[in-house]
Write an enzyme that holds these catalytic residues in place. Structure first.
Site, PDB file in Angstrom:
ATOM      1  CE  LYS A 154      87.671 -12.342  -8.711  1.00 12.30           C
ATOM      2  NZ  LYS A 154      87.285 -12.989  -7.456  1.00 12.30           N
TER       3      LYS A 154
ATOM      4  CB  ALA B  60      89.801 -24.407   4.808  1.00 13.79           C
TER       5      ALA B  60
ATOM      6  CG  ASN C 258      85.985 -14.329 -11.860  1.00 14.90           C
ATOM      7  OD1 ASN C 258      87.170 -14.468 -12.122  1.00 14.90           O
ATOM      8  ND2 ASN C 258      85.555 -14.179 -10.627  1.00 14.90           N
TER       9      ASN C 258
END
Length: 348
Positions: A218, A21, A222
């Site tokens: 993506k 998280a 990156n």
């Protein structure tokens, strides 16, 4: 303010566990918890302590939302079987917790994998020349591939940028897209369920029928902007507006594109448009630069080392990628061996 769930018509409460998280996982966790789902957050250190004490706060568009009715822990074994797992750990963090992760599995548990770069499951579930081949760089010995049933997995590309502004506080920078896809590129009911869960929480979550091509799109950014930013301490707009680093990024992206296309992937935008998209984000520090400044291990292999491995597999030369990989690997070693963070400071 505290979030007040307002489930709509036909609402089905689900048990959702966010494993990791942090910035992106926390962003998802707050928004999904707002909808009234039973959310568990796996975190650690001061971030976990702050969530337990005050809840998890999201700063977005000038507003703050805090969810307190969530279960936060560092021990996955306390959570029990889930309906949906959002696996938001970095690639190198998964193997050490694989046994704990399995305790979240029920008969029908769906695991949404949100890792940057080429995932361990890349050659699972889609047939072809390399079917079930291990991706050694991110899964040495095939431990993950052999431990997690690929039929549980739904792939997801996390496009938003976010940071942990302080323990217990996620700050959204930009973006709201979380496209999802099955490993076999089918349009299953459970895929639509996950897409619906994300869209209910206010995200855009397109159902993909070619998840691997979207992974490369993506990754295209990156594998270039992350290591360049880590080495130069520069933001996306800085890299794109400096002619030399813009040219370096384009060279690295060209090498990666040749590999991807040999593996059957396609690119729905041009290389130049992808660079312009990064430039438009502005003064954003990449996740790798944030890790350099925090003294954390760098996510090198899943973004860069793995592409070099696939280049060797497909016979594509990668001189630019190898040069950046060597430099950022040495930087990573220094951070870990010397237990330092490297952060720019203004001149006195």
């Amino acid at each position: 303010m505290s979030a007040t769930p307002t489930p709509g018509k036909g609402f089905v409460e689900m048990k959702v566990c966010v494993v990791g998280a942090g910035a992106i996982g926390g962003y998802l966790g707050v928004r999904i918890a707002e909808q009234g789902h039973e959310v568990s957050l796996i975190a650690r250190g001061p971030h976990l302590a702050a969530i337990k004490e005050k809840g998890l706060t999201l700063r977005q568009d000038g507003k703050e939302t805090c969810v307190r009715d969530v279960f936060a822990t560092s021990d996955m074994r306390e959570c029990g079987p889930q309906d949906v797992i959002l696996l938001a750990l970095k690639a190198h963090q998964i193997t050490p917790v694989i046994d704990d992760l399995k305790t979240l599995f029920g008969p029908d548990t769906v695991m949404v994998a949100l890792q940057n770069g080429i995932p361990w499951w890349y050659f699972q579930g889609n047939g072809g020349e390399y079917e079930n081949r291990s991706v050694e760089t991110v899964d040495p010995g095939g431990l993950l591939a052999g431990s997690i049933d690929p039929k549980r997995i739904i792939g997801c590309i996390a496009y938003p940028a976010a940071t942990i502004a302080e323990p217990g506080v996620i700050e959204h920078v930009e973006g709201d897209r979380f496209p999802v896809g099955e490993l076999d590129n089918s349009e299953s009911d459970r895929l639509k369920m996950v897409s619906g869960l994300f869209e209910e929480a206010g995200f855009k979550s397109r159902v993909l029928t070619d998840i691997r091509s979207e992974i490369w799109l993506k990754l295209w950014g990156n594998l270039t902007f992350n290591p360049i930013s880590a080495l130069t301490h520069s933001t996306l707009v800085d890299i794109c507006q400096c002619p030399l680093t813009r040219e370096l990024a384009a060279t690295m992206m060209t090498e990666a594109q040749q590999i991807a296309e040999k593996l059957g992937a396609t690119f729905r935008v041009t290389l130049e448009r992808r660079i312009e998209g990064a430039e438009s984000v502005g003064k954003h520090k990449t996740s790798m630069l944030q890790d350099v400044e925090a003294g954390k291990p760098l996510e090198i292999d899943g973004m860069l080392g793995v592409v070099i491995e696939l280049g060797e597999m497909t016979g594509v030369a990668t001189p630019a990628l190898k040069a950046l990989y060597a430099c950022v690997s040495l930087l990573n070693r220094k951070i870990q061996d010397d237990s330092v963070f490297i952060k720019e400071q203004p001149l006195a």
